[in-house]
Design an enzyme around this catalytic site. Sequence first.
Site, short mmCIF file in Angstrom:
data_model
loop_
_atom_site.label_atom_id
_atom_site.label_comp_id
_atom_site.label_asym_id
_atom_site.label_seq_id
_atom_site.Cartn_x
_atom_site.Cartn_y
_atom_site.Cartn_z
N GLY A 20 0.78 -1.24 0.00
CA GLY A 20 0.00 0.00 0.00
C GLY A 20 0.81 1.28 0.00
O GLY A 20 0.30 2.33 0.42
N SER A 21 2.06 1.24 -0.51
CA SER A 21 2.82 2.50 -0.52
C SER A 21 2.21 3.50 -1.49
O SER A 21 2.20 4.70 -1.23
CB SER A 21 4.30 2.25 -0.85
OG SER A 21 4.46 1.96 -2.21
N ASN A 22 1.67 3.01 -2.60
CA ASN A 22 0.98 3.93 -3.52
C ASN A 22 -0.29 4.49 -2.88
O ASN A 22 -0.61 5.67 -3.06
CB ASN A 22 0.63 3.22 -4.83
CG ASN A 22 1.79 3.24 -5.82
OD1 ASN A 22 2.15 4.30 -6.34
ND2 ASN A 22 2.38 2.08 -6.05
N ILE A 97 -7.96 -9.67 -11.21
CA ILE A 97 -8.44 -9.12 -12.48
C ILE A 97 -9.93 -8.82 -12.34
O ILE A 97 -10.72 -9.68 -11.94
CB ILE A 97 -8.15 -10.10 -13.64
CG1 ILE A 97 -6.61 -10.17 -13.81
CG2 ILE A 97 -8.81 -9.65 -14.93
CD1 ILE A 97 -6.14 -11.11 -14.87
N LEU A 98 -10.29 -7.58 -12.64
CA LEU A 98 -11.69 -7.18 -12.53
C LEU A 98 -12.48 -7.80 -13.68
O LEU A 98 -11.96 -7.97 -14.79
CB LEU A 98 -11.80 -5.65 -12.60
CG LEU A 98 -11.10 -4.88 -11.47
CD1 LEU A 98 -11.04 -3.39 -11.80
CD2 LEU A 98 -11.82 -5.10 -10.14
N ASN A 112 -4.95 2.32 -13.45
CA ASN A 112 -4.03 1.38 -12.82
C ASN A 112 -2.60 1.88 -12.95
O ASN A 112 -2.29 2.60 -13.90
CB ASN A 112 -4.14 0.01 -13.52
CG ASN A 112 -3.22 -1.03 -12.95
OD1 ASN A 112 -3.05 -1.13 -11.71
ND2 ASN A 112 -2.58 -1.81 -13.81
N HIS A 114 1.25 0.38 -13.35
CA HIS A 114 1.96 -0.86 -13.66
C HIS A 114 3.46 -0.58 -13.71
O HIS A 114 3.88 0.42 -14.30
CB HIS A 114 1.47 -1.43 -15.00
CG HIS A 114 2.07 -2.75 -15.32
ND1 HIS A 114 1.67 -3.92 -14.69
CD2 HIS A 114 3.08 -3.11 -16.15
CE1 HIS A 114 2.39 -4.93 -15.14
NE2 HIS A 114 3.25 -4.46 -16.04
N ASP A 150 -3.58 -4.73 -18.80
CA ASP A 150 -2.51 -3.72 -18.94
C ASP A 150 -2.43 -3.11 -20.34
O ASP A 150 -1.33 -2.82 -20.84
CB ASP A 150 -1.14 -4.34 -18.56
CG ASP A 150 -1.10 -4.80 -17.10
OD1 ASP A 150 -1.79 -4.19 -16.27
OD2 ASP A 150 -0.38 -5.78 -16.81
N GLU A 179 6.81 5.79 -9.30
CA GLU A 179 5.35 5.56 -9.25
C GLU A 179 4.69 6.61 -8.36
O GLU A 179 3.62 7.13 -8.67
CB GLU A 179 5.04 4.17 -8.71
CG GLU A 179 5.45 3.04 -9.62
CD GLU A 179 5.04 1.67 -9.09
OE1 GLU A 179 4.01 1.56 -8.41
OE2 GLU A 179 5.77 0.69 -9.36
C1 GAR Z 1 3.66 -1.40 -7.39
O1 GAR Z 1 4.98 -1.49 -7.85
C2 GAR Z 1 2.68 -1.49 -8.53
O2 GAR Z 1 3.12 -0.86 -9.70
C3 GAR Z 1 2.59 -2.98 -8.71
O3 GAR Z 1 2.56 -3.49 -7.41
C4 GAR Z 1 3.30 -2.63 -6.55
C5 GAR Z 1 2.42 -2.28 -5.37
O4 GAR Z 1 3.16 -1.58 -4.41
N1 GAR Z 1 1.43 -3.35 -9.47
C6 GAR Z 1 1.40 -4.38 -10.30
O5 GAR Z 1 2.35 -5.10 -10.49
C7 GAR Z 1 0.08 -4.56 -11.00
N2 GAR Z 1 0.21 -5.44 -12.08
P1 GAR Z 1 2.40 -0.86 -3.21
O6 GAR Z 1 1.46 -1.90 -2.58
O7 GAR Z 1 3.51 -0.48 -2.27
O8 GAR Z 1 1.67 0.33 -3.75
#
Ligand code: GAR
Length: 192
Positions: A20-22, A97-98, A112, A114, A150, A179
């Site tokens: 969940g850093s994003n 996948i939704l 999203n 990626h 994607d 990101e």
């Molecule tokens: C991120 O690097 C995101 O781009 C990736 O998962 C990580 C989640 O990090 N997403 C995918 O690979 C989707 N196909 P986070 O939980 O720290 O945000």
Amino acid sequence: MKRSIGPKKIKTAVFISGKGSNLKNLIKFSKFKKYPFSVNLILSNTKKAKGLKYSNQYRIEKKIINYDKKIKTDKKILYFLNQKKIKLICLAGFMKILSKNFIKKFKGKIINIHPSLLPKYKGLNTHFRTIKNREKFSGCTVHYVTSKLDSGKIILQKKVKISKKDDHISLAKKILKKEHLIYPAAIKKILN
Ligand code: GAR
């Protein structure tokens, strides 16, 4: 997607499966006046997602959804989204996948992030495959979600140089930093 009138923020749900850093970063940016969104719902497909802690920390409602029964799941999620008047969904490390039906119902309102320079390296194990192929660059992409994995229209992309010393772990870290820059910027771009 244009903003509605006035300084009102667009209500957003963030879907996660992990750290969940994003999510945390989007919450941080949502507090700034010039970012036209608020995070009003956190949804996870697993109670093990570490990012769920931000629900308590920032007092944002969370929902954990069992993804095994897809039709029921769609209905449940749509109910929660309507209840909270959610207008935008941000997938942030959401590893399910939704369904086509769900995407159709929320058409043009799901985005999203990626960790690759799409259209390269769609799907899983992105960093591992990138390093294995001795790429010189990688990066991250924010894009609209369509029923093709994607593959939706790209909103923003950021390139990252890969050094000889990088492995999939160091590359993931480098990209994650980028990101955190482009995800809020991409939301601002589509809502302004
Ligand atoms: C991120 O690097 C995101 O781009 C990736 O998962 C990580 C989640 O990090 N997403 C995918 O690979 C989707 N196909 P986070 O939980 O720290 O945000």
